[in-house]
Design an enzyme around this catalytic site. Structure first.
Site, PDB file in Angstrom:
ATOM      1  N   VAL A  63       0.811  -1.224   0.000  1.00 62.81           N
ATOM      2  CA  VAL A  63       0.000   0.000   0.000  1.00 62.81           C
ATOM      3  C   VAL A  63       0.844   1.273   0.000  1.00 62.81           C
ATOM      4  CG1 VAL A  63      -2.020  -1.076   1.105  1.00 62.81           C
ATOM      5  CG2 VAL A  63      -0.285   0.033   2.535  1.00 62.81           C
ATOM      6  N   ASN A  89      -7.232  -1.532   5.851  1.00 66.63           N
ATOM      7  CA  ASN A  89      -6.869  -2.262   7.062  1.00 66.63           C
ATOM      8  C   ASN A  89      -5.374  -2.554   7.228  1.00 66.63           C
ATOM      9  OD1 ASN A  89      -7.497  -4.525   9.214  1.00 66.63           O
ATOM     10  ND2 ASN A  89      -6.420  -5.587   7.559  1.00 66.63           N
ATOM     11  N   SER A 153      -7.231   2.974  15.422  1.00 62.84           N
ATOM     12  CA  SER A 153      -6.828   2.258  16.648  1.00 62.84           C
ATOM     13  C   SER A 153      -7.137   3.183  17.815  1.00 62.84           C
ATOM     14  CB  SER A 153      -5.329   1.985  16.620  1.00 62.84           C
ATOM     15  OG  SER A 153      -4.859   1.663  17.923  1.00 62.84           O
ATOM     16  N   TYR A 165       2.725   5.442  15.356  1.00 65.20           N
ATOM     17  CA  TYR A 165       1.440   4.744  15.164  1.00 65.20           C
ATOM     18  C   TYR A 165       0.273   5.654  15.547  1.00 65.20           C
ATOM     19  CZ  TYR A 165      -1.629   0.567  15.410  1.00 65.20           C
ATOM     20  OH  TYR A 165      -2.614  -0.373  15.225  1.00 65.20           O
ATOM     21  N   ALA A 167       0.235   8.922  15.535  1.00 68.25           N
ATOM     22  CA  ALA A 167       0.100   9.997  14.538  1.00 68.25           C
ATOM     23  C   ALA A 167      -0.669   9.494  13.317  1.00 68.25           C
ATOM     24  CB  ALA A 167       1.485  10.500  14.126  1.00 68.25           C
ATOM     25  N   LYS A 169      -2.735   6.801  13.080  1.00 68.27           N
ATOM     26  CA  LYS A 169      -4.111   6.361  13.347  1.00 68.27           C
ATOM     27  C   LYS A 169      -5.023   7.542  13.713  1.00 68.27           C
ATOM     28  CE  LYS A 169      -3.559   1.899  12.647  1.00 68.27           C
ATOM     29  NZ  LYS A 169      -4.153   1.236  11.471  1.00 68.27           N
ATOM     30  N   ILE A 198      -6.547  -6.611  20.101  1.00 69.49           N
ATOM     31  CA  ILE A 198      -7.223  -7.723  19.416  1.00 69.49           C
ATOM     32  C   ILE A 198      -6.228  -8.861  19.181  1.00 69.49           C
ATOM     33  CG2 ILE A 198      -8.644  -8.331  17.410  1.00 69.49           C
ATOM     34  CD1 ILE A 198      -9.803  -6.025  19.224  1.00 69.49           C
TER      35      ILE A 198
HETATM   36  P1  NAP Z   1      -1.754  -8.280  11.149  1.00 72.51           P
HETATM   37  O1  NAP Z   1      -2.262  -9.632  11.505  1.00 72.51           O
HETATM   38  O2  NAP Z   1      -0.292  -7.998  11.285  1.00 72.51           O
HETATM   39  O3  NAP Z   1      -2.245  -7.974   9.650  1.00 72.51           O
HETATM   40  C1  NAP Z   1      -1.810  -6.849   8.947  1.00 72.51           C
HETATM   41  C2  NAP Z   1      -1.424  -7.281   7.555  1.00 72.51           C
HETATM   42  O4  NAP Z   1      -1.016  -6.117   6.804  1.00 72.51           O
HETATM   43  C3  NAP Z   1      -0.224  -8.245   7.547  1.00 72.51           C
HETATM   44  O5  NAP Z   1      -0.425  -9.334   6.682  1.00 72.51           O
HETATM   45  C4  NAP Z   1       0.885  -7.353   7.051  1.00 72.51           C
HETATM   46  O6  NAP Z   1       1.939  -8.058   6.423  1.00 72.51           O
HETATM   47  C5  NAP Z   1       0.128  -6.478   6.077  1.00 72.51           C
HETATM   48  N1  NAP Z   1       0.929  -5.350   5.635  1.00 72.51           N
HETATM   49  C6  NAP Z   1       1.975  -4.747   6.263  1.00 72.51           C
HETATM   50  N2  NAP Z   1       2.494  -3.795   5.503  1.00 72.51           N
HETATM   51  C7  NAP Z   1       1.783  -3.780   4.341  1.00 72.51           C
HETATM   52  C8  NAP Z   1       1.862  -3.027   3.157  1.00 72.51           C
HETATM   53  N3  NAP Z   1       2.823  -2.091   2.971  1.00 72.51           N
HETATM   54  N4  NAP Z   1       0.964  -3.260   2.175  1.00 72.51           N
HETATM   55  C9  NAP Z   1       0.017  -4.228   2.325  1.00 72.51           C
HETATM   56  N5  NAP Z   1      -0.078  -5.004   3.414  1.00 72.51           N
HETATM   57  C10 NAP Z   1       0.783  -4.772   4.419  1.00 72.51           C
HETATM   58  O7  NAP Z   1      -2.477  -7.156  12.006  1.00 72.51           O
HETATM   59  P2  NAP Z   1      -3.980  -6.970  12.512  1.00 72.51           P
HETATM   60  O8  NAP Z   1      -3.924  -6.980  13.981  1.00 72.51           O
HETATM   61  O9  NAP Z   1      -4.920  -7.833  11.780  1.00 72.51           O
HETATM   62  O10 NAP Z   1      -4.181  -5.433  12.108  1.00 72.51           O
HETATM   63  C11 NAP Z   1      -5.101  -4.980  11.124  1.00 72.51           C
HETATM   64  C12 NAP Z   1      -5.278  -3.492  11.316  1.00 72.51           C
HETATM   65  O11 NAP Z   1      -5.846  -3.254  12.612  1.00 72.51           O
HETATM   66  C13 NAP Z   1      -3.986  -2.697  11.278  1.00 72.51           C
HETATM   67  O12 NAP Z   1      -4.196  -1.465  10.609  1.00 72.51           O
HETATM   68  C14 NAP Z   1      -3.674  -2.434  12.725  1.00 72.51           C
HETATM   69  O13 NAP Z   1      -2.893  -1.280  12.913  1.00 72.51           O
HETATM   70  C15 NAP Z   1      -5.068  -2.279  13.285  1.00 72.51           C
HETATM   71  N6  NAP Z   1      -5.180  -2.511  14.729  1.00 72.51           N
HETATM   72  C16 NAP Z   1      -4.824  -3.695  15.272  1.00 72.51           C
HETATM   73  C17 NAP Z   1      -4.993  -3.881  16.646  1.00 72.51           C
HETATM   74  C18 NAP Z   1      -4.661  -5.179  17.330  1.00 72.51           C
HETATM   75  O14 NAP Z   1      -4.694  -5.204  18.562  1.00 72.51           O
HETATM   76  N7  NAP Z   1      -4.370  -6.258  16.620  1.00 72.51           N
HETATM   77  C19 NAP Z   1      -5.472  -2.833  17.431  1.00 72.51           C
HETATM   78  C20 NAP Z   1      -5.802  -1.629  16.825  1.00 72.51           C
HETATM   79  C21 NAP Z   1      -5.669  -1.485  15.470  1.00 72.51           C
HETATM   80  P3  NAP Z   1       3.235  -8.460   7.329  1.00 72.51           P
HETATM   81  O15 NAP Z   1       2.739  -9.455   8.328  1.00 72.51           O
HETATM   82  O16 NAP Z   1       4.174  -9.041   6.338  1.00 72.51           O
HETATM   83  O17 NAP Z   1       3.716  -7.183   7.956  1.00 72.51           O
END
Ligand code: NAP
Length: 255
Positions: A63, A89, A153, A165, A167, A169, A198
C-alpha cells in the site's frame, strides 16, 4: 449497503483481521479483493475462502507504493466486475519511545526516522493512496453507493511508545471526517473503526509481560477477537446513515 452487494478491497487481507473481514464478506455472498505484502498469508486466505457463496480474489499489494496501489485497484475492479468499497486495514507497528534513557548506561536513544517513516508510509500514506484511488475509480465509473471503512486504533488518543502509530491512526480518524465531507457528493460514505487490543499476529508478537498487563486492564476481562471488530465494520458497511465517525471497539480499555 447489503453485504451481498459488496465488491470491496480489503488491504492487509493475508492475516489477522483483514482475512477475517474478507471471509465474512464472502460468507455473506459478497466479493472481496484482498491485497497484502504477505503472499503466503494471501494463499491461506484464498484457501479458507473456498466453498463460500461469495468470492475472494487475492494479489500482492504494497500500500505504500503508489504505482502498486493504482494497478491493484484496477485489477480488483476488473476481477470483481466492479468496485464499491474499501476496508483500509493494512498496518504495521514499529514501536519505540521518542526519547529513551537507558537506566544502566545512561545512554540516550531516539526513535529512528526509519521507524517513523515506515509506520507513516504504510498506515497513513498507504491508507490515503488506497482511499484516493478507490474513490477515483468509483467516480470514473459513476458507481454509487460506495463505502470506505478505515481501520484506526484506540492509540489515536495517544499511547506511550507509539508516536508514529498514534500519529498515523489519529490522522486516519481525522480524515474520516474530511473524506466523508469530500466524498458525500459522489454517494460514498466513510467511517472508521478503532480497535483496542485484538488477538491477531500483530499482538501475538508483543512482549508477553506487556501483553498480560494490557489484557488485565481491559474492563470486559478479555482480549478482543477479530469477530468483535467485524461486527463494527459490518455496521459501517450496512448502515447507510453512518458517516464521518470513528467507533472505538476496545472492551472499555482507554489509553
Ligand atoms: P496483522 O495480523 O499484522 O495484519 C496486517 C497485515 O497487513 C499483515 O499481513 C501485514 O503483512 C500487512 N501489511 C503490512 N504492511 C503492508 C503493506 N505495505 N501493504 C500491504 N499489506 C501490508 O495485524 P492486525 O492486527 O490484523 O491489524 C489490522 C489493522 O488493525 C492494522 O491497521 C492495525 O494497525 C489495526 N489494529 C490492530 C490492533 C490489534 O490489537 N491487533 C489494534 C488496533 C488497530 P506483514 O505481516 O508481512 O507485515
Amino acid at each position: 449497503m447489503n453485504l451481498s452487494d459488496c465488491k470491496i478491497i480489503v488491504s492487509g487481507g493475508g492475516s489477522g483481521m483483514g482475512r477475517h473481514f474478507a471471509l465474512r464478506i464472502a460468507e455473506a455472498g459478497g466479493s472481496a479483493a484482498v491485497g497484502d505484502v504477505n503472499e503466503v498469508g494471501l494463499a491461506e486466505t484464498l484457501e479458507a475462502a473456498k466453498g463460500k457463496p461469495g468470492k475472494v480474489h487475492a494479489r500482492r499489494l504494497d500500500v505504500s507504493d503508489e504505482a502498486d496501489v493504482a494497478s491493484f485497484v484496477a485489477w480488483a475492479r476488473e476481477s470483481m466486475g466492479g468496485l464499491n468499497g474499501l476496508v483500509n486495514n493494512a498496518g504495521i507497528l514499529r514501536d519505540g519511545l521518542l526519547v529513551k534513557k537507558d537506566r544502566e548506561t545512561g545512554n540516550v536513544k531516539k526513535l529512528s526516522k526509519e521507524q517513523w517513516d515506515a509506520v507513516i508510509g504504510v498506515n497513513l500514506t498507504g491508507a490515503t493512496l488506497l482511499a484516493r484511488d478507490v474513490v477515483a475509480s468509483m467516480v470514473e465509473t459513476n458507481t454509487r453507493p460506495g463505502v470506505i471503512v478505515n481501520i484506526s486504533s484506540i492509540a489515536r488518543h495517544g499511547n506511550r511508545g507509539q508516536s508514529n502509530y498514534t500519529a498515523a491512526k489519529a490522522a486516519l480518524a481525522a480524515n474520516t471526517v474530511t473524506w466523508s465531507k469530500e466524498f458525500a457528493p459522489f454517494g460514498i460514505r466513510v467511517g472508521a473503526v478503532a480497535p483496542g487490543m485484538i488477538e491477531t499476529p500483530m499482538t501475538q508478537g508483543m512482549n508477553q509481560k506487556a501483553r498480560d498487563a494490557l489484557v488485565a486492564a481491559i474492563p470486559v476481562g478479555r482480549i478482543g477477537l477479530p469477530e468483535d471488530i467485524w461486527v463494527a465494520v459490518r455496521f459501517v458497511i450496512e448502515c447507510d446513515y453512518f458517516n464521518g465517525r470513528t467507533i472505538d471497539v476496545d472492551g472499555g480499555l482507554s489509553m
